[in-house]
Motif scaffolding. Structure first.
Motif, PDB file in Angstrom:
ATOM      1  N   SER A 129       0.861  -1.173   0.000  1.00 59.81           N
ATOM      2  CA  SER A 129       0.000   0.000   0.000  1.00 59.81           C
ATOM      3  C   SER A 129       0.900   1.226   0.000  1.00 59.81           C
ATOM      4  CB  SER A 129      -0.897   0.038   1.246  1.00 59.81           C
ATOM      5  OG  SER A 129      -1.871  -0.975   1.205  1.00 59.81           O
ATOM      6  N   ILE A 130       0.375   2.343  -0.478  1.00 59.87           N
ATOM      7  CA  ILE A 130       1.082   3.616  -0.398  1.00 59.87           C
ATOM      8  C   ILE A 130       0.202   4.576   0.391  1.00 59.87           C
ATOM      9  CG2 ILE A 130       1.995   5.593  -1.687  1.00 59.87           C
ATOM     10  CD1 ILE A 130       2.743   3.626  -3.909  1.00 59.87           C
ATOM     11  N   VAL A 131       0.818   5.231   1.373  1.00 58.60           N
ATOM     12  CA  VAL A 131       0.127   6.174   2.242  1.00 58.60           C
ATOM     13  C   VAL A 131       0.741   7.548   2.027  1.00 58.60           C
ATOM     14  CG1 VAL A 131      -0.393   6.769   4.644  1.00 58.60           C
ATOM     15  CG2 VAL A 131      -0.293   4.375   3.958  1.00 58.60           C
ATOM     16  N   SER A 132      -0.105   8.558   1.789  1.00 61.32           N
ATOM     17  CA  SER A 132       0.406   9.920   1.621  1.00 61.32           C
ATOM     18  C   SER A 132       0.892  10.446   2.966  1.00 61.32           C
ATOM     19  CB  SER A 132      -0.686  10.836   1.072  1.00 61.32           C
ATOM     20  OG  SER A 132      -1.651  11.101   2.079  1.00 61.32           O
ATOM     21  N   SER A 133       1.593  11.568   2.923  1.00 58.53           N
ATOM     22  CA  SER A 133       2.102  12.157   4.167  1.00 58.53           C
ATOM     23  C   SER A 133       0.973  12.640   5.073  1.00 58.53           C
ATOM     24  CB  SER A 133       3.051  13.317   3.851  1.00 58.53           C
ATOM     25  OG  SER A 133       2.373  14.293   3.078  1.00 58.53           O
ATOM     26  N   SER A 134      -0.233  12.771   4.532  1.00 63.66           N
ATOM     27  CA  SER A 134      -1.377  13.167   5.350  1.00 63.66           C
ATOM     28  C   SER A 134      -2.166  11.970   5.867  1.00 63.66           C
ATOM     29  CB  SER A 134      -2.309  14.079   4.547  1.00 63.66           C
ATOM     30  OG  SER A 134      -2.851  13.374   3.449  1.00 63.66           O
ATOM     31  N   GLY A 135      -1.745  10.752   5.493  1.00 62.79           N
ATOM     32  CA  GLY A 135      -2.396   9.549   5.991  1.00 62.79           C
ATOM     33  C   GLY A 135      -3.434   8.949   5.060  1.00 62.79           C
ATOM     34  N   THR A 136      -3.592   9.505   3.869  1.00 60.89           N
ATOM     35  CA  THR A 136      -4.545   8.968   2.895  1.00 60.89           C
ATOM     36  C   THR A 136      -3.941   7.770   2.177  1.00 60.89           C
ATOM     37  OG1 THR A 136      -5.440  11.180   2.538  1.00 60.89           O
ATOM     38  CG2 THR A 136      -5.910   9.536   0.848  1.00 60.89           C
ATOM     39  N   LEU A 137      -4.718   6.693   2.051  1.00 62.42           N
ATOM     40  CA  LEU A 137      -4.264   5.538   1.272  1.00 62.42           C
ATOM     41  C   LEU A 137      -4.335   5.898  -0.215  1.00 62.42           C
ATOM     42  CD1 LEU A 137      -5.825   2.443   3.077  1.00 62.42           C
ATOM     43  CD2 LEU A 137      -3.415   2.940   2.751  1.00 62.42           C
ATOM     44  N   VAL A 138      -3.182   6.014  -0.856  1.00 59.85           N
ATOM     45  CA  VAL A 138      -3.096   6.350  -2.277  1.00 59.85           C
ATOM     46  C   VAL A 138      -3.294   5.089  -3.111  1.00 59.85           C
ATOM     47  CG1 VAL A 138      -1.583   7.305  -4.061  1.00 59.85           C
ATOM     48  CG2 VAL A 138      -1.574   8.282  -1.758  1.00 59.85           C
ATOM     49  N   ALA A 139      -2.695   4.014  -2.690  1.00 56.47           N
ATOM     50  CA  ALA A 139      -2.871   2.700  -3.307  1.00 56.47           C
ATOM     51  C   ALA A 139      -2.968   1.715  -2.158  1.00 56.47           C
ATOM     52  CB  ALA A 139      -1.682   2.359  -4.205  1.00 56.47           C
ATOM     53  N   SER A 140      -3.922   0.794  -2.214  1.00 57.45           N
ATOM     54  CA  SER A 140      -4.035  -0.135  -1.093  1.00 57.45           C
ATOM     55  C   SER A 140      -4.125  -1.573  -1.558  1.00 57.45           C
ATOM     56  CB  SER A 140      -5.234   0.217  -0.208  1.00 57.45           C
ATOM     57  OG  SER A 140      -6.433  -0.105  -0.829  1.00 57.45           O
ATOM     58  N   ASP A 141      -3.506  -2.434  -0.774  1.00 53.89           N
ATOM     59  CA  ASP A 141      -3.549  -3.882  -0.992  1.00 53.89           C
ATOM     60  C   ASP A 141      -3.254  -4.262  -2.438  1.00 53.89           C
ATOM     61  OD1 ASP A 141      -4.184  -4.299   1.692  1.00 53.89           O
ATOM     62  OD2 ASP A 141      -6.320  -4.064   1.316  1.00 53.89           O
ATOM     63  N   THR A 142      -2.189  -3.696  -2.998  1.00 53.58           N
ATOM     64  CA  THR A 142      -1.791  -3.959  -4.379  1.00 53.58           C
ATOM     65  C   THR A 142      -0.949  -5.228  -4.426  1.00 53.58           C
ATOM     66  OG1 THR A 142      -1.809  -1.598  -4.832  1.00 53.58           O
ATOM     67  CG2 THR A 142      -0.618  -2.999  -6.390  1.00 53.58           C
ATOM     68  N   LEU A 143      -1.372  -6.191  -5.218  1.00 52.22           N
ATOM     69  CA  LEU A 143      -0.688  -7.469  -5.347  1.00 52.22           C
ATOM     70  C   LEU A 143       0.597  -7.312  -6.152  1.00 52.22           C
ATOM     71  CD1 LEU A 143      -0.828 -10.618  -5.035  1.00 52.22           C
ATOM     72  CD2 LEU A 143      -2.035 -10.623  -7.220  1.00 52.22           C
ATOM     73  N   VAL A 144       1.676  -7.893  -5.659  1.00 52.63           N
ATOM     74  CA  VAL A 144       2.940  -7.927  -6.375  1.00 52.63           C
ATOM     75  C   VAL A 144       3.117  -9.347  -6.896  1.00 52.63           C
ATOM     76  CG1 VAL A 144       5.445  -7.685  -6.200  1.00 52.63           C
ATOM     77  CG2 VAL A 144       3.944  -6.169  -4.888  1.00 52.63           C
ATOM     78  N   GLY A 145       3.190  -9.523  -8.187  1.00 52.12           N
ATOM     79  CA  GLY A 145       3.330 -10.862  -8.757  1.00 52.12           C
ATOM     80  C   GLY A 145       2.005 -11.586  -8.784  1.00 52.12           C
ATOM     81  N   THR A 146       2.038 -12.868  -8.418  1.00 50.31           N
ATOM     82  CA  THR A 146       0.833 -13.695  -8.472  1.00 50.31           C
ATOM     83  C   THR A 146       0.760 -14.591  -7.244  1.00 50.31           C
ATOM     84  OG1 THR A 146      -0.342 -15.403  -9.707  1.00 50.31           O
ATOM     85  CG2 THR A 146       2.060 -15.442  -9.851  1.00 50.31           C
ATOM     86  N   ASP A 147      -0.441 -14.929  -6.850  1.00 44.45           N
ATOM     87  CA  ASP A 147      -0.596 -15.865  -5.731  1.00 44.45           C
ATOM     88  C   ASP A 147      -1.063 -17.231  -6.228  1.00 44.45           C
ATOM     89  OD1 ASP A 147      -3.164 -15.190  -6.410  1.00 44.45           O
ATOM     90  OD2 ASP A 147      -3.860 -14.892  -4.366  1.00 44.45           O
ATOM     91  N   THR A 148      -0.892 -17.479  -7.517  1.00 40.73           N
ATOM     92  CA  THR A 148      -1.346 -18.757  -8.072  1.00 40.73           C
ATOM     93  C   THR A 148      -0.258 -19.497  -8.838  1.00 40.73           C
ATOM     94  OG1 THR A 148      -2.107 -17.659 -10.077  1.00 40.73           O
ATOM     95  CG2 THR A 148      -3.724 -17.940  -8.309  1.00 40.73           C
ATOM     96  N   ASN A 149       0.998 -19.157  -8.583  1.00 42.53           N
ATOM     97  CA  ASN A 149       2.078 -19.795  -9.350  1.00 42.53           C
ATOM     98  C   ASN A 149       2.633 -21.049  -8.689  1.00 42.53           C
ATOM     99  OD1 ASN A 149       3.468 -18.715  -7.234  1.00 42.53           O
ATOM    100  ND2 ASN A 149       4.853 -17.464  -8.461  1.00 42.53           N
TER     101      ASN A 149
END
Length: 167
Positions: A129-149
């Motif tokens: 996830s990416i959080v702004s300096s004000s605490g806002t979630l800019v991107a949340s729970d973003t998958l990196v790669g795959t969970d089915t390999n």
């Protein structure tokens, strides 16, 4: 930073010469301080400026839900953000666990937080996830790669380049 035997998470602030700040006092930033209110562990911290730091940790609530939580801290005043703790990675899927949280400061003052996620299916993957300096979630729970390999993704490392690229 570190967790104690009661699984609360705390800050022990030192200056650049190794002298303790806050008169050798600890600041607890896992606000679930009542007995039986949840366990916090594996903290990490990143600093983006003289007045902004973000602490992250893994927490298990009393209902056994898992999440990665965060709290802002001002190193200049040695004060915790009054807004309190907030989730940066969590799941509504029962049985999903999170572990090994890492945080880095990005060149725009935001923070990237990554952790290992293990769903009930048992195959772990990395999410961020990416959080702004004000605490806002800019991107949340973003998958990196795959969970089915068919292979677990473990022991992550997180780095922010001066260009703002996250690796």
């Amino acid at each position: 930073i570190g967790g104690n035997q009661f699984n609360d998470t705390r800050i022990h602030h030192f200056d650049a010469d190794g002298t303790t700040v806050l008169n050798n006092q600890y600041l607890f930033f896992d606000t679930d301080t009542a007995p039986g209110s949840g366990d916090a562990s594996t903290p990490d911290v990143a600093v983006s400026s003289a007045t902004s730091a973000l602490f992250v940790w893994f927490e298990v609530s009393t209902s056994f839900t898992h999440s990665i939580r965060a709290r802002f801290y001002n190193p200049a005043t040695a004060a915790l953000d009054v807004a309190g703790d907030f989730d940066v990675l969590s799941s509504t899927v029962s049985g999903t666990t999170f572990s090994d949280p890492h945080v880095v400061a990005l060149n725009n003052g935001s923070y990237a937080i990554a952790a290992t996620v293990t769903p009930p299916s048992g195959e772990s993957y990395i999410a961020f996830s990416i959080v702004s300096s004000s605490g806002t979630l800019v991107a949340s729970d973003t998958l990196v790669g795959t969970d089915t390999n068919g292979a677990d993704d473990l022991q992550l490392s997180l780095t922010a380049l001066t260009t703002g690229v996250l690796v």
